[in-house]
Design an enzyme around this catalytic site. Structure first.
Site, mmCIF file in Angstrom:
data_model
loop_
_atom_site.group_PDB
_atom_site.id
_atom_site.type_symbol
_atom_site.label_atom_id
_atom_site.label_comp_id
_atom_site.label_asym_id
_atom_site.label_seq_id
_atom_site.Cartn_x
_atom_site.Cartn_y
_atom_site.Cartn_z
ATOM 1 N N CYS A 78 0.839 -1.196 0.000
ATOM 2 C CA CYS A 78 0.000 0.000 0.000
ATOM 3 C C CYS A 78 0.886 1.263 0.000
ATOM 4 O O CYS A 78 1.534 1.555 -0.995
ATOM 5 C CB CYS A 78 -0.981 -0.043 1.161
ATOM 6 N N HIS A 179 -3.442 -5.380 0.864
ATOM 7 C CA HIS A 179 -2.721 -5.872 2.042
ATOM 8 C C HIS A 179 -2.686 -7.397 2.010
ATOM 9 O O HIS A 179 -3.682 -8.044 2.373
ATOM 10 C CB HIS A 179 -3.404 -5.389 3.322
ATOM 11 N N GLU A 181 -1.271 -9.379 4.016
ATOM 12 C CA GLU A 181 -1.385 -9.929 5.375
ATOM 13 C C GLU A 181 -2.841 -9.977 5.851
ATOM 14 O O GLU A 181 -3.143 -10.594 6.870
ATOM 15 C CB GLU A 181 -0.514 -9.126 6.355
#
EC number: 4.3.2.10
Length: 200
Positions: A78, A179, A181
């Site tokens: 990001c 993202h 994660e």
């Protein structure tokens, strides 16, 4: 064990990224100084914060980030990816200039920030996409999008009424607007693929 550094701009919680990498059996250390990034197998620029303070934290110690990193694989998430570019409409500071182009705000005709799951449109094969199917869903939280000078750095896009470069790569620099994660099994697979690159 793959030894990974997360560069902390001091802007937010990076626990979820550290946790996701440790689940892939990486040894993860958080660093706040650029000159402490030497000697790692890979480096993450996480996706939390604002453009100018993040760039200022990278430039704070009068050490050239690109010199320190050398050919170590770098993964920008990001904001971390947005810093690869020359500049951003979010701030006045110069970006890292790894990829030519700028970062522009999403159109005001859309709901901003864009938060939610969107599908990937894979444009070309890439090492971090091995085993990831076209159309896989990933999680975005962003108000800006990359606007590269040339399309050849774009690995995958996502459609949010405008085409958003979702994955970019140039040399040893990999970036995602989303993202990984927070993107479930698909994101975990990308992190695993990147860590494999770090071992080479």
């Amino acid at each position: 064990m793959t030894k990974i550094a997360i560069f902390d701009y001091g802007a937010g919680n990076i626990f979820s990224l550290k946790n996701a990498l440790e689940k892939q059996n990486a040894t993860v250390e958080v660093q706040t100084k650029v000159d402490m990034l030497k000697g790692y197998d890979g480096i993450f620029l996480p996706g939390v914060g604002n453009f100018d303070p993040a760039i200022q934290s990278i430039n704070r110690d009068s050490v050239d980030f690109l010199d320190i990193v050398g050919d170590t694989p770098v993964f920008g998430i990001c904001l971390g990816m947005e810093m690869f570019f020359d500049k951003s409409q979010e701030g006045k500071e110069e970006g890292l200039g790894i990829i030519n182009g700028d970062v522009i705000v999403l159109p005001d005709t859309l709901k901003v920030p864009h938060m939610g799951w969107n599908a990937l449109e894979i444009k070309k094969e890439n090492k971090i996409l091995e085993g990831v199917e076209n159309g896989s869903w990933v999680y975005f939280v962003h108000s800006y999008r990359a606007n590269p000078t040339t399309q050849d750095v774009i690995v995958a896009e996502s459609d949010y009424d405008v085409k958003v470069p979702a994955i970019v790569q140039k040399d040893n620099y990999f970036g995602t607007q989303f993202h990984p994660e927070k993107s479930g099994d698909v994101g975990a697979l990308m992190l695993k693929n990147f860590l494999r690159e770090c071992k080479k």
